[in-house]
Design a protein around this motif. Structure first.
Motif, PDB file in Angstrom:
ATOM      1  N   LEU A   8      -4.630  20.002  -1.088  1.00 19.14           N
ATOM      2  CA  LEU A   8      -5.179  19.223  -2.191  1.00 19.14           C
ATOM      3  C   LEU A   8      -6.264  18.277  -1.681  1.00 19.14           C
ATOM      4  N   GLN A  44      -7.169  14.881  -6.000  1.00 19.45           N
ATOM      5  CA  GLN A  44      -6.018  15.585  -6.593  1.00 19.45           C
ATOM      6  C   GLN A  44      -4.702  14.916  -6.189  1.00 19.45           C
ATOM      7  N   SER A  45      -4.582  14.566  -4.923  1.00 18.82           N
ATOM      8  CA  SER A  45      -3.356  13.908  -4.458  1.00 18.82           C
ATOM      9  C   SER A  45      -3.165  12.564  -5.146  1.00 18.82           C
ATOM     10  N   LEU A  88      -1.770  12.827  -8.594  1.00 17.13           N
ATOM     11  CA  LEU A  88      -0.321  13.056  -8.620  1.00 17.13           C
ATOM     12  C   LEU A  88       0.433  11.780  -8.279  1.00 17.13           C
ATOM     13  N   ALA A  89      -0.008  11.104  -7.238  1.00 21.07           N
ATOM     14  CA  ALA A  89       0.732   9.928  -6.773  1.00 21.07           C
ATOM     15  C   ALA A  89       0.704   8.791  -7.790  1.00 21.07           C
ATOM     16  N   GLU A  90      -0.370   8.707  -8.572  1.00 17.11           N
ATOM     17  CA  GLU A  90      -0.503   7.597  -9.522  1.00 17.11           C
ATOM     18  C   GLU A  90      -0.023   7.952 -10.924  1.00 17.11           C
ATOM     19  N   GLY A 150       1.366  19.135  -0.721  1.00 18.71           N
ATOM     20  CA  GLY A 150       0.145  18.414  -1.070  1.00 18.71           C
ATOM     21  C   GLY A 150       0.194  16.960  -0.671  1.00 18.71           C
ATOM     22  N   GLY A 151      -0.227  16.141  -1.608  1.00 16.48           N
ATOM     23  CA  GLY A 151      -0.356  14.722  -1.319  1.00 16.48           C
ATOM     24  C   GLY A 151       0.957  13.983  -1.330  1.00 16.48           C
ATOM     25  N   LEU A 152       2.050  14.693  -1.512  1.00 16.69           N
ATOM     26  CA  LEU A 152       3.305  13.993  -1.673  1.00 16.69           C
ATOM     27  C   LEU A 152       4.159  14.044  -0.422  1.00 16.69           C
ATOM     28  N   VAL A 192      -3.181  19.893 -11.080  1.00 19.32           N
ATOM     29  CA  VAL A 192      -4.427  19.352 -10.502  1.00 19.32           C
ATOM     30  C   VAL A 192      -5.306  20.454  -9.911  1.00 19.32           C
ATOM     31  N   ARG A 193      -4.700  21.591  -9.596  1.00 16.76           N
ATOM     32  CA  ARG A 193      -5.494  22.694  -9.036  1.00 16.76           C
ATOM     33  C   ARG A 193      -6.025  23.639 -10.111  1.00 16.76           C
ATOM     34  N   LEU A 205       6.709   4.882 -13.563  1.00 19.58           N
ATOM     35  CA  LEU A 205       5.312   5.306 -13.669  1.00 19.58           C
ATOM     36  C   LEU A 205       5.109   6.173 -14.919  1.00 19.58           C
TER      37      LEU A 205
END
Ligand code: FES
Ligand code: FES
Lengths: 171, 765
Positions: free
Chosen positions: A97, A101-102, A105-107, B6-8, B30-31, B655
């Protein structure tokens, strides 16, 4: 609803080559009136670019054509011959990502996600031109991307965090 | 599905209840790889298009499909004559034709559908269906509906609901009166109505991939119209690009299945944006009249109201929308005496039905304007007046129901009022941040700031005796948990919550959410009425508890210990004597456990002839404070900030709760200052995103929120649904702020620039 549509049934068919995400695609026997968005989605199977309005109002179809952010629904596919087209599928080609993109997702910037691919393209485009946008610059830059779910708050947070992370990575 | 890619990757462990869990579908989204119903493809598929009425009210003399059939690429054309089963469908009663045959009752009503090998060929063919009409006088004014000729065999009245509580003759020292109106709002989800139907090879069944809010009720309606047994119609939820009520009703489902069954080939259909405005129901426009009585100290004595909702041509969920509008018509206040009459009527305007807030949005605009009027008449502070009358645990509602759960209204109001205000408007405020925004048209000296306040409460779950249960299935197969629930994920994040609940209950991190369908699991009820966190959350919890108990009893059996001696300590199962000490994942290894549970909420009752009864399950309160800047000359409004405290019971994913609040506020702000389907002579004049405006990133105010967590007894994990409250009182708060800035009465939403400019011109003379 009242527009008299024209159809491939009454107009000539064309064949051409599009260069998308670094690959050439041959399009055969297509109706010349097809939009870039439709060709990407239905002929090339690249359905990441979305179709929320098909009239240039929502930004869900945002792609880059020769580096310029455009609404794919407003571009005739046959007119994009010879151009370098980048779609959301080309944004993270290696399966990793992007930072944008990351951060989305995180926010918590993704709900239904229909606006998300277009926003990912818009935000990358914004940060390339302006790596340190202020709040209003962010708002103006993405004001062509409608989102009906989030109220944009988490999207602003995602952009802010991306900017901060890039700044941190540089120093 | 993995939640840790991914970002997690920074997450230490998979998130549980109460944490900011990431979405399991997030990476795909997101992709651009998440498959929405408009992204589907099947080998050999055709494209569908709908023929719609160009008349508002007319007799259909003839429908000629020959030109459509002769169009190259066309495979089938279907009309009312081809409907194999029930010709009608509908949520609160089936009064809506699959295809109009004898009469069309609103502009854009479906008359026929076409399938062809290219969408343009289908549209061209659709345009060649010739319908001959004999125009009828349209019924457009809802106030005439009850005296006019019936425009439908079922008559023009969807529902009349009176509410009588206490002494109808009671009077207060101070009386204020007002009339208000709300416009027709569109849900404006981004993902267009779309789907793919695949016929069974024998033609006696069909599979439908669809965006909807309630798979099982769609299935039942589609099967009835197709004349098939429900199990011959199999629905699978495809990616849903937002819903907000607009996917509760059938749109293209039956048409699509009819085309596919007739053609013997898969058929895909995608509405474009203009068609979407005709393809789903909208928020009811309303006309409201109120009279409030109070003592000199500000204590409410009586509220009288008359509410009139325009339901448009068909019933949809109008019966229950009215139930809500009337139930909550006095707002979140103690009112001993109530006299309400409310009507929802049929007209030849576009059909209306569910939209986030479901009837409460309309009446809230009226009761909150009244509270401000009353405060002004009494010389009280508007927030103080609301606090003085705030409803809470133990009080009774207008419907006579005692609030037995939590409803911390006073705290909601006080904490909203205490949230920080935005910085003052100064000469340095950038033009872009002033009213008019990117138009850069503001004259700074003519911009005035105003602050407004509003509060509301709303029911959670379905009401009036309806048992809207949910079903979930938990399967543990060699340490991997699969949860199956037909709950429609429409963007709200239920799939995230499923993972959180399953992990919390089972103490196993590997959780897969199975696709929602009608084959493998029973009904989950609708994704609406802020009900899925409670109802399907409850079903998932119950199924997971049953599965956990099975794993633990198998472990006890294997280990030769009493089940009662085993306890869960963090992620381990241990016995008091120390002989067993293992993780739940290890305990589940080698086992296959499959448990299904149904979850029901406490029963409710229908409202009686006086509109009294325990009709609602639970309530959630919220308040909004709005700060606006108004350009007095151009009538342009910029909403600067919305502050809100919301009664959420318990935030299972803070969130995600924040996302619901911000998203709901956006829709409330939209209704306040820009969103309206303009209907003129029964015709929608702005069926596009060019002309129907929804808030952009530049329009959206800063949102400051505070969560009030008082766990609700009976709710799984104490959590209340959070989706609807943010939309309800944000609208009246914004309008109150505009009133404060302009001094105008502004009794209708949306407030348009001309309302401000003309209003000021007329008060100046
Ligand atoms: S689909 Fe292209 S701008 Fe909306
Ligand atoms: S997340 Fe649904 S439209 Fe943006």
């Amino acid at each position: 609803m009242n527009d008299e549509p024209t159809s491939h049934a009454v107009t000539p068919e064309v064949g051409y080559v599009l260069r998308v995400n670094g690959r050439e695609h041959r399009i055969e026997a297509a109706w010349s009136g097809e939009s870039l968005l439709w060709v990407l989605r239905e002929r090339l199977g690249l359905s990441g670019s979305k179709n929320a309005c098909e009239q240039g109002e929502c930004g869900s179809c945002s792609v880059l054509v020769d580096g310029r952010l455009v609404c794919a629904c407003l571009v005739l596919a046959a007119s994009a011959v010879g151009a370098e087209i980048t779609t959301v599928e080309g944004a993270s080609p290696q399966g990793v990502l992007t930072d944008v993109q990351s951060a989305f997702l995180a926010e918590g910037a993704v709900q239904c996600g229909f606006c998300t691919p277009g926003l990912v393209m818009s935000v990358h485009d914004l940060l390339k031109a302006n790596p340190e946008p202020d709040d209003l610059e962010v708002r103006e830059a993405i004001s062509g991307n409608l989102c009906r779910c989030t109220g944009y708050g988490r999207i602003f947070a995602a952009i802010e965090n991306t900017v901060a992370a890039r700044r941190g990575a540089e120093s | 599905m993995s939640t840790r890619d991914g970002g997690l990757s920074l997450l230490r462990r998979a998130s549980r209840v109460g944490e900011n869990a990431p979405r399991p579908d997030g990476t795909l989204k997101v992709r651009g790889e998440f498959a929405y119903s408009s992204d589907l493809y099947a080998e050999g598929m055709l494209w569908g298009a709908t023929v719609r009425s160009t008349e508002v009210h007319a007799r259909i003399c003839s429908v000629d499909i020959s030109g459509a059939l002769a169009t190259p690429g066309v495979h089938v054309v279907v009309t009312a004559d081809d409907v194999p089963g029930s010709p009608y469908y509908g949520l609160d009663g089936d009064d809506q034709p699959v295809f109009a045959s004898a009469v069309v009752r609103h502009l854009g009503e479906p008359i026929a559908a076409v399938a062809a090998d290219h969408p343009e060929a289908a549209r061209l063919a659709a345009s060649r269906v010739v319908v001959e009409y004999e125009p009828l006088a349209p019924l457009l004014d809802p106030e005439r509906a009850l005296t006019a000729e019936p425009i439908h065999p079922n008559g023009n009245l969807f529902r009349h609901l009176p509410i009588r509580k206490g002494d109808p003759d009671a009077t207060g020292d101070v009386v204020v009166e007002g009339s208000y109106a709300t416009g027709m709002q569109d849900q404006a989800f981004l993902g267009p109505e779309s789907g793919l139907a695949i016929p069974d090879s024998g033609g006696d069944g069909v599979e439908l991939f669809i965006s909807t809010q309630w798979l099982h009720v769609d299935r039942d309606q589609v099967a009835a119209c197709l004349g098939l047994e429900p199990e011959r119609v199999r629905l699978t939820l495809s990616g849903v690009g937002g819903a907000f009520g607009a996917r509760e009703d059938i749109s293209l489902q039956v048409h699509l299945c009819m085309l596919a069954l007739r053609a013997g080939r898969p058929v895909k259909m995608v509405y474009n944006r203009a068609e979407s405005f005709f393809g789903h129901v909208h928020r009811h426009p309303s006309r409201l009249w109120y009279r409030h009585h109070a003592d000199r100290d500000g204590t409410l004595v009586k509220v009288e109201a008359r509410l009139l909702l325009d339901g448009g041509a068909y019933l949809s969920s109008s019966f229950h929308v009215l139930g809500n509008a009337a139930s909550f018509a006095v707002g979140p206040y103690r009112v001993p005496n109530v006299v309400i009459d409310s009507w929802n009527v049929r007209t030849n305007n576009p059909p209306c039905g569910a939209m986030r807030g479901f009837g409460v949005v309309q009446s809230c605009f009226g009761h909150e304007a009244q509270m401000d009027k009353l405060a002004a008449a009494l010389g009280h502070d508007p927030v103080e007046l609301r606090l003085r009358n705030a409803l809470g645990h133990g009080d009774t509602c207008a419907t006579g129901q005692r609030i037995t759960g939590t409803l911390p209204m006073a705290e909601v109001i006080a904490r909203t009022a205490a949230l920080p205000l935005p910085p003052e408007l100064t000469e340095h405020t950038p033009m872009l941040a002033l009213p008019g925004g990117a138009g850069r048209c503001a004259d700074r000296s003519r911009v005035v700031r105003g602050v407004g306040f509003a509060a509301s409460y709303k029911n959670l779950m379905y009401a009036e005796g309806f048992d809207d249960f949910s079903t979930a299935r938990c399967r543990i197969d060699h340490g991997v948990v699969t949860v199956h629930c037909a709950c429609a994920e429409v963007g709200q994040g239920f799939v995230t919550l499923v993972c959180q609940i399953a992990r919390e209950v089972l103490r196993i991190d590997d959780v897969v959410v199975a696709p929602a369908d009608t084959v493998e699991v029973g009904s989950a009820g609708s994704t609406s009425a802020s009900r899925q966190t409670w109802m399907s959350g409850g079903a998932v919890e119950a199924a997971c508890i049953a599965a956990r108990d099975r794993v633990i009893s198998e472990l006890a059996l294997r280990s030769g210990v009493e089940v009662a001696s085993l306890v869960l300590v963090d992620d381990r199962v241990v016995s008091g004597d120390g002989r067993v000490d293992t993780t739940m994942t290890e305990a589940a290894a080698g086992l296959v456990v499959d448990e299904t549970r149904e979850f029901h909420h406490a029963p409710t009752q229908p409202l009686d002839e006086n509109g009294q009864g325990d009709a609602h399950v639970s309530f959630s309160g919220t308040a909004h404070r709005a700060v606006v800047d108004v350009d007095l000359d151009l009538g342009l409004v910029r909403v600067v900030q919305i502050a809100t405290a919301q009664d959420v019971g318990r935030a299972l994913n803070p969130l995600a709760v924040g996302g619901q609040i911000e998203g709901g506020v956006a829709q409330g702000v939209g209704l306040a200052v820009m969103e309206e389907i303009v209907v003129d002579g029964g015709r929608i004049r702005n069926a596009s995103f060019t002309d129907y405006l929804i808030p952009t990133a530049l329009d959206m105010p800063e949102v400051v929120w505070d969560l009030i967590e008082e766990p609700e007894p009976g709710a799984p994990f104490g959590a209340k649904g959070v989706g609807e409250p943010p939309v309800v009182s944000s609208t009246p708060a914004v309008v109150a702020a505009i009133r404060a800035a302009t001094g105008l009465a502004l009794d209708r939403v949306p407030v348009r620039p001309q309302d401000i400019v003309r209003g000021r011109a007329s008060t100046a003379t």
